[in-house]
Scaffold this active site. Structure first.
Site, PDB file in Angstrom:
ATOM      1  N   LYS A 242      -2.837 -10.131  -8.377  1.00 22.24           N
ATOM      2  CA  LYS A 242      -4.205 -10.530  -8.010  1.00 22.24           C
ATOM      3  C   LYS A 242      -5.218  -9.494  -8.485  1.00 22.24           C
ATOM      4  CE  LYS A 242      -5.520  -8.201  -3.926  1.00 22.24           C
ATOM      5  NZ  LYS A 242      -6.635  -8.100  -3.055  1.00 22.24           N
TER       6      LYS A 242
ATOM      7  N   LYS B 144       0.837  -1.204   0.000  1.00 17.76           N
ATOM      8  CA  LYS B 144       0.000   0.000   0.000  1.00 17.76           C
ATOM      9  C   LYS B 144       0.872   1.253   0.000  1.00 17.76           C
ATOM     10  CE  LYS B 144      -4.638  -1.033   0.824  1.00 17.76           C
ATOM     11  NZ  LYS B 144      -4.605  -2.457   0.648  1.00 17.76           N
TER      12      LYS B 144
ATOM     13  N   LYS C 168      -9.163  -3.928  -6.568  1.00 13.76           N
ATOM     14  CA  LYS C 168      -9.956  -2.742  -6.900  1.00 13.76           C
ATOM     15  C   LYS C 168      -9.094  -1.608  -7.437  1.00 13.76           C
ATOM     16  CE  LYS C 168     -13.384  -3.756  -3.415  1.00 13.76           C
ATOM     17  NZ  LYS C 168     -13.542  -3.718  -1.973  1.00 13.76           N
TER      18      LYS C 168
HETATM   19  P1  ADP Z   1      -9.464  -5.330  -2.611  1.00 12.77           P
HETATM   20  O1  ADP Z   1      -8.444  -6.263  -1.986  1.00 12.77           O
HETATM   21  O2  ADP Z   1      -9.936  -5.764  -3.953  1.00 12.77           O
HETATM   22  O3  ADP Z   1      -9.058  -3.890  -2.544  1.00 12.77           O
HETATM   23  P2  ADP Z   1     -11.027  -5.549  -0.158  1.00 12.77           P
HETATM   24  O4  ADP Z   1      -9.790  -5.185   0.577  1.00 12.77           O
HETATM   25  O5  ADP Z   1     -12.271  -4.841   0.155  1.00 12.77           O
HETATM   26  O6  ADP Z   1     -10.791  -5.440  -1.705  1.00 12.77           O
HETATM   27  O7  ADP Z   1     -11.265  -7.099   0.016  1.00 12.77           O
HETATM   28  C1  ADP Z   1     -12.507  -7.660   0.349  1.00 12.77           C
HETATM   29  C2  ADP Z   1     -12.369  -9.154   0.478  1.00 12.77           C
HETATM   30  O8  ADP Z   1     -12.090  -9.742  -0.794  1.00 12.77           O
HETATM   31  C3  ADP Z   1     -11.223  -9.601   1.394  1.00 12.77           C
HETATM   32  O9  ADP Z   1     -11.641 -10.734   2.121  1.00 12.77           O
HETATM   33  C4  ADP Z   1     -10.130  -9.963   0.449  1.00 12.77           C
HETATM   34  O10 ADP Z   1      -9.249 -10.937   1.009  1.00 12.77           O
HETATM   35  C5  ADP Z   1     -10.920 -10.555  -0.707  1.00 12.77           C
HETATM   36  N1  ADP Z   1     -10.197 -10.413  -1.975  1.00 12.77           N
HETATM   37  C6  ADP Z   1      -9.733  -9.264  -2.505  1.00 12.77           C
HETATM   38  N2  ADP Z   1      -9.148  -9.499  -3.681  1.00 12.77           N
HETATM   39  C7  ADP Z   1      -9.236 -10.838  -3.894  1.00 12.77           C
HETATM   40  C8  ADP Z   1      -8.807 -11.695  -4.954  1.00 12.77           C
HETATM   41  N3  ADP Z   1      -8.185 -11.231  -6.020  1.00 12.77           N
HETATM   42  N4  ADP Z   1      -9.075 -13.017  -4.843  1.00 12.77           N
HETATM   43  C9  ADP Z   1      -9.736 -13.518  -3.760  1.00 12.77           C
HETATM   44  N5  ADP Z   1     -10.156 -12.765  -2.725  1.00 12.77           N
HETATM   45  C10 ADP Z   1      -9.918 -11.426  -2.801  1.00 12.77           C
END
Ligand code: ADP
Length: 333
Positions: free
Chosen positions: A195, A115, A198
């Site tokens: 991965k 981050k 967002k």
């Molecule tokens: P991001 O990681 O996309 O910014 P969040 O932090 O809001 O989104 O994550 C929400 C949930 O989705 C968490 O439990 C996170 O571990 C899961 N998550 C985020 N990205 C992935 C991914 N590429 N594959 C599987 N789970 C994911």
């Protein structure tokens, strides 16, 4: 009667949830809501740690709530809330947890380093506090199971360490949480860079139409489509992860064979995959529509969720304050 296991999970509101969030977190939430005492939250306090637009935040929070409901989280089976409805409670516990946890452990976390690299001009204390607040989100409900993606496992380890240390220091009974894993625990980006996230491209969101899904897939990198061995990583392996998740293992095995004999035609693979993804998302979109048209129902759901959560959070905080010597009466849970 034996107390049902407690479950907690949260999704940030920085952008619309994508199929990585759906497979890695929401699918687990859906499975657990049938069996356990579940609290699921839009974690908006985690949304403001990186640059964001205050003008659109409320709308973004609402979109995530609608995606939760669309995905099938059932307000009769689980409790839904927005984290800032209980800002005081979550932040208070986070502060206490932060008081007993070494700075160096947070600095070493790969997620913190990532981050920092993504937002080099916004390395603030909120960002640093993210894993501490996440631990508080979970520990305040004594959640045993946390359905989240693999990327969040280091944060859960922090939460466990905090619970252990806190309990040892103060004699509390904070529960050490475990991750609830789903097959899609680490969904790759469709643009081929790490991965699905967002903050990057190559995502499919839950309300995407078939045409939009096709457009994202059309841009997904491919290789020649044939070779002696199916590659363990790279564009073909990436696409095969999606085939596995949306069309099943057998279909993926067929493609892998094809790769070695005659070759994969990616145009056809992508068209079929787009249909499979859309087939999974269509019912989500239909359920979501109902709640889009009934905002008053959504308000009631969030109010019930927050009231329920507050009852548990207050109990934990009372005990914690008591054991820490911050209130006159020591209470037990
Ligand atoms: P991001 O990681 O996309 O910014 P969040 O932090 O809001 O989104 O994550 C929400 C949930 O989705 C968490 O439990 C996170 O571990 C899961 N998550 C985020 N990205 C992935 C991914 N590429 N594959 C599987 N789970 C994911």
């Amino acid at each position: 009667m034996e107390q049902k296991k407690r479950v907690f999970s949260g999704v940030r509101a920085n952008a619309r949830p994508h199929i990585g969030n759906y497979l890695g977190a929401m699918k687990g939430m859906l499975e657990l809501q049938d069996k356990y005492d579940c609290i699921f939250s839009v974690v908006d306090l985690h949304t403001v740690i990186v640059p964001y637009d205050p003008q659109t935040l409320q709308a973004q929070i609402r979109e995530v709530v609608l995606d939760f409901l669309g995905a099938g989280l059932d307000p009769h089976k689980c409790h839904l809330l927005v984290q800032s409805q209980l800002a005081g409670e979550h932040l208070e516990l986070a502060y206490y947890l932060g008081c007993i946890y070494p700075v160096s452990r947070i600095e070493d976390l790969p997620t913190y380093k990532e981050k920092k690299a993504t937002y080099p001009d916004y390395i603030n204390i909120g960002l640093f506090y993210y894993p501490v607040l996440m631990a508080a989100d979970i520990l305040i409900y004594n959640a045993e199971l946390v359905p989240i993606g693999i990327d969040n496992e280091p944060h859960l380890e922090v939460a466990r360490e905090m619970a252990r240390k806190f309990n040892a220091m103060y004699g509390t009974k904070l529960v050490e949480p475990q991750r609830y894993a789903t097959p899609g625990g680490s969904v790759p980006s469709l643009s081929g860079e790490g991965k699905m996230s967002k903050s990057k491209g190559g995502t499919i969101i839950l309300t995407d139409s078939l045409a939009e899904i096709k457009t994202v897939l059309a841009k997904a990198p491919t290789d020649s489509g044939h070779g002696e061995k199916f590659p363990a990583e790279g564009p073909a392996a990436n696409l095969m992860t999606f085939v596995e998740l949306f069309e099943g293992h057998d279909r993926a095995m067929q493609y892998k064979e094809q790769y070695k004999n005659g070759g994969i035609r990616y145009g056809e693979l992508k068209a079929e995959l787009a249909e499979a993804i859309y087939k999974e998302l269509r019912p989500v979109q239909e359920r979501r529509k109902h709640y889009e048209e009934h905002p008053e129902e959504v308000e009631d759901i969030l109010k019930e969720g927050a009231d329920y959560a507050r009852g548990i959070a207050d109990k934990t905080l009372k005990e914690v304050r008591g054991k820490m010597g911050l209130s006159k009466h020591e209470t037990t849970n």
